[in-house]
Structures are given as C-alpha cells and as structure tokens.
Design an enzyme around this catalytic site. Structure first.
Site, PDB file in Angstrom:
ATOM      1  N   TYR A  43      -2.852  -0.876  10.439  1.00 43.01           N
ATOM      2  CA  TYR A  43      -2.825  -1.206   9.007  1.00 43.01           C
ATOM      3  C   TYR A  43      -1.529  -0.704   8.366  1.00 43.01           C
ATOM      4  O   TYR A  43      -0.843  -1.450   7.657  1.00 43.01           O
ATOM      5  CB  TYR A  43      -4.041  -0.571   8.324  1.00 43.01           C
ATOM      6  CG  TYR A  43      -4.094  -0.797   6.833  1.00 43.01           C
ATOM      7  CD1 TYR A  43      -4.582  -1.978   6.295  1.00 43.01           C
ATOM      8  CD2 TYR A  43      -3.645   0.196   5.948  1.00 43.01           C
ATOM      9  CE1 TYR A  43      -4.629  -2.178   4.924  1.00 43.01           C
ATOM     10  CE2 TYR A  43      -3.691   0.008   4.571  1.00 43.01           C
ATOM     11  CZ  TYR A  43      -4.188  -1.183   4.072  1.00 43.01           C
ATOM     12  OH  TYR A  43      -4.227  -1.374   2.712  1.00 43.01           O
ATOM     13  N   SER A  66       0.846  -1.188   0.000  1.00 45.68           N
ATOM     14  CA  SER A  66       0.000   0.000   0.000  1.00 45.68           C
ATOM     15  C   SER A  66       0.878   1.234   0.000  1.00 45.68           C
ATOM     16  O   SER A  66       2.023   1.198   0.478  1.00 45.68           O
ATOM     17  CB  SER A  66      -0.897   0.012   1.243  1.00 45.68           C
ATOM     18  OG  SER A  66      -1.535   1.266   1.404  1.00 45.68           O
TER      19      SER A  66
END
Length: 679
Positions: free
Chosen positions: A569, A556
């Site tokens: 996350y 990401s």
C-alpha cells in the site's frame, strides 16, 4: 386570506398542461385564473388574477410561483398606456397592481391574461400550434383548420400591446375559444378552468391532426447520400471524440456544460436536403431562440467524413459563426442596446452523429436541446403544410437584447465556485470519494460518480440529485478499455471534462514476508496503474478541450511515512505521489494543474477500513477496531480525527480559482503527523 379554490384549480391545470411536452416547452407559456377575494383592509370584495410569474415552469408550478394582481388596477393601466414605443414602462407599472406582497415577479405576458375578458386564460407554445404560427400561409391555414373558433393574430412582441390586441379580438369574435399568435404560439380561454384547458388541448390536437392528415410525407426533402445516421456504436464513439472540441468552441466566451441528443427526429433532420436552408432561418418562438440563439452551427461535412476532417473544419466554422453573430448584432443594435453577449453557438449540429447543446449548467444545456428539438418539430409541421417563415432577425434581436431580458439576467444569483465544471471522481460510491463527489456537486459541478460497482455508483449519484447533477458509471480503473469507456460516458453526459479525482483504492495490511505477489499486483493495478490510466484518459479529453483542468490524487501520508506492515500500500501511494510531480510538469503547458492530498487514516465512513483494513491496522497497533479513529487522532499534533468530509474540503480548495497558480503540491490532511511533514 384563505387561498381560494381558483388557485388550486389553476395549479392543477398548469401542472397537467406542463407535464406533457406536446402542450408547451419547459418553462414556456403561462396560465391564469381570475376570482373574487376579500380586501383585508376594507373588507370589500375585489377581483384578483393569479398568473404564472416570471421564470417558472408550468409542469412544476406551485402557488409560490404565481403573481397575484388586482384586476381593476391592471385594467386601469389602459388609460395611461403610452404606446408601443414606451411599452417596456408597463412592466414596472405592473408592480403597482400587485395584491399584498404579490407573490412571484409578474412576467411580460401578464397583460395578455389580465386584459382578456375571460376568467381563465392559457398561453402555450405547442409544436403543432407554432408550426401553424410560423407557416408562410399561417393566417389562411388558421381559418381553414379552425374555422371561426380560432383567430389569427399577426406577430407582435410580447407585452402590453399584444394583450390589448388579444382582448380586442376576443371581444370582436364571441364564438372564438382562442387564437394563433403569428410566429409565437397559442392563447386560449374559458369561463371555467376545465373549459379553458379543454379549449387549449382542442387547438393543439386539432393542429397536430391536420398536419398529420394533410401534410407532405417528407417535409424536409430527400435523404442526402452520406448524411445518413452512423450505426449507433460508431455514432456514440464519434460523438465522444468530438465532444471536447465542440465544447471548446461553445465555451470561447464563457464556460459551458453540454448535452448530447442523437434521437431519431434529430438524426432525420440532419440527414435531409433542407437541413442547411432551414437551420439558417433559425428558430422563431421567443422561448426557443432565447435558449438556442438565433441559429445553430452546422458542421457542413457528411457523416462519412473522418474524425480528423471534422476536427479540422470546426475551428473555421466557429470563426465564421462568431463573425456572422457580430454582424447580426451590429446590424440591429443601437445606443440603448445592452453590450453583445457571447457570440458562441449554443446548438451544434453534426450530420450522422447528433445535436450538441450548451448552457451554463446541465439543465440549461439539456433544455436548450429540447427547445431546438421543438424547433425541428415546428419546421417539420410548417414545411409539411406550407413554408417555414419565422420572424425576422430584427424582431429576434429586439427580444434577445430586450432591456427586460437583460434585467432578468442580472437578477440571476451569482454562480457557485464550480458551476460549469465537470468532475469525474473514481471510487466515489462510498467513503472519501462519495464525500468529494457530494462537495463538488454542492458547489455547482456536474459529477460523474465512477466506481467498480455500477449499481452502487448509480445509487450514490442519485443521492446527489437528478442526472442534471450527477451520473453513475462503472469503472474498473485497472482496465484501460473500461477507463476509456467511463471517460466517454462523462463527455457524452456533460459535454467534456474539467476535473479528475483519482480516489479509487484498496489496501491489504501485511508485513513484507506475508505480502504475496498477487497482493502487490492488485494494489498497484488499482492505485498506481489505475491513477495513471485515469489521468491519461482524462488529460487526453482536457487537452482536446483546450480549457485547462485539474487532476487531484488522493494519496496518503503513507506516501512519505514508513508505516508498519504496509509495504504494498505505502509503495503504491509513493508511486501516486510522484505521478503528481511528473504530471504537473508535463501537463502545465495545457493549463492542467495536478495536485495531491495526503490524508491520515480516515476510519469513519471509509470503504477501505470497513473491508478489513481497519481490523488489520487495529491489530498492528494493538487497539480495538472501534477505537482506531481515536488512536489515529491521538497521535497527531491537533488530536483531531480526519473524516471523509475533510478530504473533500481539501479537493474543493485545491480546485477553486483562488489556487489557480498552484500545481505539483501535496496537501496533508492528517491533523498533523510530524513524521509525514513534507521536506
């Protein structure tokens, strides 16, 4: 011209015969029908023959798969036939017999159908018929079993002369309904489509019944101690452990996909005392050995041998096999022969475990296994009544390296970029993972759709095509045993593993003070630990396979960008990002490339965003959830939304040959987020 009823009847008969593998093997055999038609130029009535074209399959045949030829022109070729030594020239001559555009390319068996004086002709490869055809006493057995209704035809390579032979036999034996082609198969005929089909089935069933009633009870001999099948769970585990190493030897010359078969007939054959002498004789029917090679590689160790002993023995057997194949080629090739094709085995037999078969794709590998199972059935029938006596190596070579067969291979379309590659994608039942699986399958890869939800995984796989294209498996990536089981399923499904995509993930959008220990552990278990476990198990299979490979992490932009309220996350994504660097260094010596992709928020089609993450991020940024995708796009340089398909495009590019020298790279797929630029 309106399609005559003859064609409809022919298609229906072909599909019925081809649907039952006792009648013929996949893509084997051909059928024909002759009937009247009107010449669109002269208006005269002419006789046409419709016959299954080259490369088709009876079970799935459609009118587009038929060749249409004028019978008068086809039979006129007998006046210019130059003889057996120049028989291949007759195949080119068939093009001048085509009617109109002609349909599919005529097959080598066209003359068999056109020269025989019957309205309908079937040529099939049933196990029972080939058992008689390959028996040492085949001619005597034909007379004993069928009387004067079926005539023996000595072995002859398919072609124009064989058509002349069968035509002469039918003319000389008006009471006959068909013939046994020595070493090859059967041909039957009839005045109507129904009669022809009935005659074909009568020959097949009569041969099968005779073998059943009069054959020896144990045609393969006694069971050899130590060669009995392993218990199922142990057998499957051993097969999964052997599969990468066996694929390695099958792919020495070109990359192959595999198929595994541990059915009862295979295991029984592998346990018997005649295993080695019969397997050394090889297959007989041309359709068989063109797909299985002239003989298999047999692991000459009992089932009780250890995995280490088997793995140690395989390379030497492979070396011996290649040397024997080279000797076979050198013994029969001349200056006109095509260059030697791959010398690796397409069938590998492991006593107590099963049969591994190989091909350029899964369907080809599976069909190769089906053909060798046909060969086992043929050997069983022949040995039950007489002695298995296939055609000799010289005749096999003439067909395997036939100029016409070489021309057929050259007409095949160029392979797609990922043909022959086997990919496992985690979290692939939806969103980014599903898009990646879809793209890889479209590029020719065999895909294992792995997901926590087994039912959804299987449903997603079925959307990609048959099990020759994709299979769905359950995989809790946070559980080492579950990951190992998923990898085992992958290598048993397709023979090995070449490409792993670590995509499984979830996210809980919370600030530091609201993030619980459970939130932290859950996200790290799935993405950090899960990626580690999947990469570890995948790399173990790839290293054993010795063919290199790719591991791709769907990380990401948050791995380098400090997004708000996202501690767990983003930290786990940073973990993944550094795994890419570490594994690229460690696995490079094995030819395994490790790269990462850093998407920005992928809203549409995302399972993560649909599960509550989208609502949390929208609240964090103070926008409506339905506007979140556009919000992400507006903050980028390109002002364009990122979709799952864009991430799939990046996986495709990273795993193509064009980037074969790239490893340790992170590719942003974020439409340009300056704060996430890599430094």
């Amino acid at each position: 011209m309106t399609r005559p009823v003859t064609v409809d009847d022919l298609i229906a008969r072909s599909n019925r015969l081809g649907a039952d593998r006792k009648n013929t093997n996949f893509a084997g055999g051909n059928t024909s029908a002759k009937g009247a038609a009107t010449d669109p130029v002269t208006g005269d009535e002419i006789q046409l023959m419709w016959v299954k074209g080259s490369g088709g399959d009876l079970g799935t045949l459609t009118p587009a798969g038929l060749s249409a030829l004028r019978v008068d022109r086809l039979r006129a070729l007998t006046e210019v036939y130059p003889g057996v030594d120049r028989e291949d020239e007759m195949v080119a001559a068939l093009d001048y017999c085509l009617h109109g555009k002609g349909g599919a390319a005529p097959s080598i068996d066209t003359a068999m159908h056109g020269l025989v004086d019957a309205a309908h002709v079937d040529h099939l490869h049933p196990d029972s018929g080939i058992a008689i055809a390959t028996a040492a006493e085949g001619e005597e057995l034909t007379a004993k079993i069928f009387g004067d209704r079926v005539v023996w035809v000595p072995w002859r390579r398919p072609g124009f002369q064989l058509g002349l032979d069968i035509a002469a036999i039918k003319a000389a034996h008006p009471q006959a309904v068909g013939c046994i082609l020595g070493g090859h198969g059967i041909t039957a005929w009839g005045d109507t489509s129904e009669e022809c089909e009935r005659n074909s089935l009568w020959i097949i069933d009569t041969a099968a019944d005779y073998i059943s009633e009069h054959g020896a009870p144990e045609p393969f001999g006694a069971v050899v101690t130590g060669y009995e099948p392993l218990p199922e769970s142990e057998r499957r585990a051993r097969a999964a452990a052997l599969a990468p190493a066996i694929r390695r030897i099958a792919s020495h010359d070109s990359t192959m996909v595999g198929h595994f078969d541990d059915s009862e007939p295979v295991l029984d054959f592998l346990s018997r005392e005649k295993l080695f002498p019969l397997s050394e004789l090889g297959t007989s029917c041309p359709d068989h050995f063109l797909r299985t090679k002239v003989k298999p590689l047999v692991l000459d160790l009992p089932a009780t041998a250890t995995l280490e002993q088997q793995l140690e023995r395989l390379p030497q057997l492979h070396e011996d096999y290649r040397a024997a194949y080279r000797a076979y080629y050198d013994a029969h090739a001349d200056e006109t022969s095509p260059a030697m094709r791959g010398a690796d085995p397409l069938i590998v037999l492991v006593p107590g475990v099963g049969m591994f078969s190989y091909g350029k794709d899964k369907q080809t590998a599976r069909v190769a296994g089906e053909f060798y199972l046909n060969a086992i059935n043929v050997m069983r029938g022949a040995e039950a009544l007489s002695r298995y006596a296939p055609i000799g190596d010289a005749e096999k070579f003439r067909i395997e390296y036939w100029a016409l067969e070489e021309a057929k291979l050259r007409r095949l379309p160029a392979p797609k970029s990922h043909q022959g590659r086997i990919a496992l994608v985690t979290g692939a039942a939806s969103g980014i993972g599903k898009a990646i699986a879809t793209r890889l399958a479209a590029q020719g890869a065999c895909v294992i759709v792995a997901d926590l939800d087994a039912e959804k995984a299987r449903a997603a796989a079925s959307e990609l095509g048959s099990t020759d294209v994709a299979v769905g498996v359950a995989a809790d990536v946070s559980d080492a045993a579950a990951v190992s089981a998923a990898i085992d399923e992958a290598v048993l499904a397709f023979g090995g593993l070449d490409l792993v995509v670590n995509n499984a993930g979830l996210s809980l959008s919370k600030p530091l003070l609201e993030t619980t220990e459970r939130d932290w552990d859950l996200q790290h278990d799935v993405m950090a630990k899960g990626s580690f476990l999947v990469s570890q198990a995948g790399a173990r299979a790839m290293i054993a396979q010795g063919m290199g490979g790719d591991i791709v992490y769907i990380s990401s932009k948050n791995s380098v960008f400090a997004g708000p309220n996202n501690i767990a996350y983003s930290a786990t994504k940073a973990d993944q990002a550094h795994q890419v660097r570490l594994l690229a260094v460690e696995l490079g010596e094995h030819g395994i490339r490790v790269n990462g992709i850093n998407p920005d928020g992928v809203v549409r089609g995302s399972g993560i965003f649909a599960s509550g993450w989208g609502a949390n991020r929208a609240a964090t940024y103070g926008v409506k959830e339905e506007d979140l995708g556009q919000f992400y796009a507006n903050r980028t340089i390109l002002k364009r939304e990122v979709l799952p398909e864009h991430v799939a495009d990046a996986v495709y590019v990273l795993t193509c040959d064009e980037l074969s020298r790239t490893t340790g790279l992170h590719v942003p797929v974020d439409s340009g987020v300056a704060a996430a630029f890599l430094r």
